[in-house]
Design a protein around this motif. Structure first.
Motif, mmCIF file in Angstrom:
data_model
loop_
_atom_site.group_PDB
_atom_site.id
_atom_site.type_symbol
_atom_site.label_atom_id
_atom_site.label_comp_id
_atom_site.label_asym_id
_atom_site.label_seq_id
_atom_site.Cartn_x
_atom_site.Cartn_y
_atom_site.Cartn_z
ATOM 1 N N ALA A 273 0.823 -1.213 0.000
ATOM 2 C CA ALA A 273 0.000 0.000 0.000
ATOM 3 C C ALA A 273 0.854 1.259 0.000
ATOM 4 O O ALA A 273 0.438 2.301 -0.515
ATOM 5 C CB ALA A 273 -0.934 -0.006 1.210
ATOM 6 N N ALA A 274 2.054 1.158 0.580
ATOM 7 C CA ALA A 274 2.974 2.297 0.615
ATOM 8 C C ALA A 274 3.939 2.306 -0.564
ATOM 9 O O ALA A 274 4.810 3.169 -0.641
ATOM 10 C CB ALA A 274 3.761 2.275 1.925
ATOM 11 N N HIS A 275 3.805 1.342 -1.474
ATOM 12 C CA HIS A 275 4.683 1.207 -2.647
ATOM 13 C C HIS A 275 6.145 1.004 -2.234
ATOM 14 O O HIS A 275 7.064 1.580 -2.804
ATOM 15 C CB HIS A 275 4.526 2.415 -3.574
ATOM 16 N N VAL A 276 6.303 0.131 -1.241
ATOM 17 C CA VAL A 276 7.626 -0.254 -0.745
ATOM 18 C C VAL A 276 7.783 -1.756 -0.935
ATOM 19 O O VAL A 276 6.891 -2.530 -0.580
ATOM 20 C CB VAL A 276 7.795 0.116 0.745
ATOM 21 N N ALA A 277 8.903 -2.173 -1.513
ATOM 22 C CA ALA A 277 9.161 -3.596 -1.686
ATOM 23 C C ALA A 277 9.514 -4.249 -0.348
ATOM 24 O O ALA A 277 9.014 -5.332 -0.011
ATOM 25 C CB ALA A 277 10.291 -3.820 -2.691
ATOM 26 N N ARG A 278 10.359 -3.571 0.417
ATOM 27 C CA ARG A 278 10.775 -4.060 1.732
ATOM 28 C C ARG A 278 11.620 -2.977 2.388
ATOM 29 O O ARG A 278 12.027 -2.015 1.745
ATOM 30 C CB ARG A 278 11.602 -5.347 1.613
ATOM 31 N N PHE A 279 11.865 -3.143 3.657
ATOM 32 C CA PHE A 279 12.839 -2.311 4.360
ATOM 33 C C PHE A 279 14.143 -3.091 4.505
ATOM 34 O O PHE A 279 14.130 -4.309 4.701
ATOM 35 C CB PHE A 279 12.338 -1.912 5.754
ATOM 36 N N VAL A 280 15.266 -2.394 4.406
ATOM 37 C CA VAL A 280 16.576 -3.013 4.590
ATOM 38 C C VAL A 280 17.339 -2.244 5.659
ATOM 39 O O VAL A 280 17.008 -1.098 5.989
ATOM 40 C CB VAL A 280 17.379 -3.053 3.270
ATOM 41 N N ARG A 281 18.373 -2.880 6.158
ATOM 42 C CA ARG A 281 19.186 -2.260 7.202
ATOM 43 C C ARG A 281 20.037 -1.135 6.592
ATOM 44 O O ARG A 281 20.746 -1.354 5.603
ATOM 45 C CB ARG A 281 20.104 -3.305 7.842
ATOM 46 N N PRO A 282 19.980 0.060 7.134
ATOM 47 C CA PRO A 282 20.785 1.165 6.596
ATOM 48 C C PRO A 282 22.281 0.932 6.789
ATOM 49 O O PRO A 282 22.700 0.213 7.708
ATOM 50 C CB PRO A 282 20.325 2.380 7.414
ATOM 51 N N GLU A 283 23.057 1.543 5.924
ATOM 52 C CA GLU A 283 24.510 1.530 6.029
ATOM 53 C C GLU A 283 24.968 2.966 6.285
ATOM 54 O O GLU A 283 25.196 3.729 5.344
ATOM 55 C CB GLU A 283 25.137 0.984 4.750
ATOM 56 N N PRO A 284 25.092 3.360 7.553
ATOM 57 C CA PRO A 284 25.378 4.759 7.880
ATOM 58 C C PRO A 284 26.595 5.338 7.167
ATOM 59 O O PRO A 284 26.584 6.519 6.777
ATOM 60 C CB PRO A 284 25.583 4.727 9.403
ATOM 61 N N ASP A 285 27.622 4.543 6.955
ATOM 62 C CA ASP A 285 28.842 5.067 6.322
ATOM 63 C C ASP A 285 28.592 5.548 4.891
ATOM 64 O O ASP A 285 29.321 6.411 4.395
ATOM 65 C CB ASP A 285 29.930 3.995 6.310
ATOM 66 N N ARG A 286 27.580 5.004 4.222
ATOM 67 C CA ARG A 286 27.321 5.391 2.833
ATOM 68 C C ARG A 286 26.871 6.848 2.715
ATOM 69 O O ARG A 286 27.011 7.460 1.659
ATOM 70 C CB ARG A 286 26.260 4.476 2.202
ATOM 71 N N TYR A 287 26.330 7.402 3.792
ATOM 72 C CA TYR A 287 25.810 8.768 3.730
ATOM 73 C C TYR A 287 26.921 9.818 3.750
ATOM 74 O O TYR A 287 26.663 10.992 3.462
ATOM 75 C CB TYR A 287 24.805 8.998 4.858
ATOM 76 N N ALA A 288 28.135 9.386 4.041
ATOM 77 C CA ALA A 288 29.261 10.332 4.011
ATOM 78 C C ALA A 288 29.463 10.900 2.608
ATOM 79 O O ALA A 288 29.965 12.017 2.450
ATOM 80 C CB ALA A 288 30.535 9.641 4.493
ATOM 81 N N GLN A 289 29.048 10.163 1.574
ATOM 82 C CA GLN A 289 29.213 10.656 0.202
ATOM 83 C C GLN A 289 28.406 11.920 -0.033
ATOM 84 O O GLN A 289 28.755 12.730 -0.902
ATOM 85 C CB GLN A 289 28.818 9.585 -0.811
ATOM 86 N N LEU A 290 27.340 12.123 0.725
ATOM 87 C CA LEU A 290 26.523 13.321 0.567
ATOM 88 C C LEU A 290 27.261 14.550 1.081
ATOM 89 O O LEU A 290 27.171 15.638 0.494
ATOM 90 C CB LEU A 290 25.188 13.148 1.288
ATOM 91 N N ILE A 291 28.009 14.376 2.157
ATOM 92 C CA ILE A 291 28.839 15.471 2.668
ATOM 93 C C ILE A 291 29.972 15.762 1.701
ATOM 94 O O ILE A 291 30.312 16.925 1.437
ATOM 95 C CB ILE A 291 29.385 15.117 4.069
ATOM 96 N N GLU A 292 30.554 14.713 1.141
ATOM 97 C CA GLU A 292 31.640 14.903 0.168
ATOM 98 C C GLU A 292 31.154 15.684 -1.056
ATOM 99 O O GLU A 292 31.869 16.554 -1.571
ATOM 100 C CB GLU A 292 32.194 13.541 -0.253
ATOM 101 N N ALA A 293 29.940 15.406 -1.509
ATOM 102 C CA ALA A 293 29.391 16.125 -2.659
ATOM 103 C C ALA A 293 29.218 17.600 -2.345
ATOM 104 O O ALA A 293 29.488 18.467 -3.194
ATOM 105 C CB ALA A 293 28.056 15.508 -3.074
ATOM 106 N N ALA A 294 28.793 17.896 -1.130
ATOM 107 C CA ALA A 294 28.644 19.300 -0.725
ATOM 108 C C ALA A 294 29.994 19.996 -0.685
ATOM 109 O O ALA A 294 30.137 21.152 -1.140
ATOM 110 C CB ALA A 294 27.966 19.375 0.643
ATOM 111 N N HIS A 295 31.006 19.320 -0.166
ATOM 112 C CA HIS A 295 32.344 19.903 -0.107
ATOM 113 C C HIS A 295 32.903 20.139 -1.510
ATOM 114 O O HIS A 295 33.574 21.155 -1.757
ATOM 115 C CB HIS A 295 33.278 18.995 0.688
#
Length: 271
Positions: free
Chosen positions: A238-260
């Motif tokens: 109903a929410a158009h989600v296949a499933r939830f998966v465990r996040p990988e916090p380290d992957r979000y560092a790339q967003l800070i790198e893009a800003a820099h």
């Protein structure tokens, strides 16, 4: 502690909001938690929501999440949604879509020099950081647009400004747009996608730094297992989600790198 939740980021229409709330209410109940949904909408900045005590099941943009993590304010990363559409290829990822009106003469993003741009808010990955990084590669440290207007506050504000001729180009969260294409396609009438930013990790469901780690872990376990039983699978569908998966916090560092990188290229603002 009074526990609260919000799905503000992806409440694209009443039916979408109802689907998210049903899903999270079921997850909270299975985890044995009493959690209250809070109303939260523009013009109140969404950062105010993320700063509230007792946050236990709220979508958080990946860039602010990474910035908070780097600053030592560690939110519990509960789960990442894998959107159900084929373009996501079974991954917890999303991108921004650059939108123009149907009657726009442009075929590529490189054609838009000198136009009028509209942006959402400065603490958004999809509405600021991702498009700024893409535009920085073309701008060469200068001004790409004839005018740059914001904040428009939320995706609907951007869509209204674009459809109404106030701006010529904007960038909106593609996952939000996919939900809108299901729940409110009329809101996109007369608009088309011109280009995409690269894929990046999805916004994630979080619990606040002040929420007990055992509480957060129980809710995460429930969310990650929803696709394994018929009732949970229906709520996800109903929410158009296949499933939830465990996040990988380290992957979000790339967003800070893009800003820099955008800063280093001489493009601190979308201009």
């Amino acid at each position: 502690m009074d526990l609260i939740a919000s799905t503000r980021m992806y409440d694209v229409a009443p039916a979408a909001r109802d689907a998210w709330h049903a899903l999270l209410r079921a997850a909270h109940a299975r985890a044995g938690l009493d959690v209250r949904f809070v109303e939260h909408a523009w013009p109140t900045p969404i950062g105010e929501l993320w700063a509230r005590p007792g946050l236990c099941g709220a979508f958080m943009c990946g860039w602010p999440y990474a910035v908070a993590l780097q600053a030592g304010r560690a939110y519990a990363a509960l789960a990442c949604a894998v959107p159900a559409w084929p373009a996501y290829q079974g991954q917890p990822r999303y991108r921004s879509e650059f939108l123009v009106r149907d009657d726009s003469p442009w075929d590529t993003l490189a054609d838009t020099a000198g136009s009028r741009y509209g942006w959402m808010v400065r603490d958004s990955q999809s509405g600021w950081n991702a498009p700024r990084a893409a535009l920085a590669k073309m701008a060469g440290g200068g001004a790409w647009f004839g005018d740059s207007k914001g904040p428009h506050g939320n995706p609907r504000g951007l869509l209204r400004a674009l459809a109404g001729g106030e701006i010529d180009l904007t960038a909106v969260d593609g996952w939000y747009l996919d939900l809108m294409r299901v729940h409110d396609p009329d809101a996109l009438a007369g608009l088309r996608t011109l280009a995409y930013t690269p894929w990046t990790p999805n916004p994630l469901l979080v619990a606040g730094p002040d929420v007990d780690s055992a509480t957060a872990a129980r809710l995460a376990q429930v969310l990650l297992g929803l696709h394994d039983d018929p009732e949970g699978a229906l709520l996800l569908r109903a929410a158009h989600v296949a499933r939830f998966v465990r996040p990988e916090p380290d992957r979000y560092a790339q967003l800070i790198e893009a800003a820099h990188e955008a800063d280093a290229s001489g493009y601190p603002e979308i201009r």
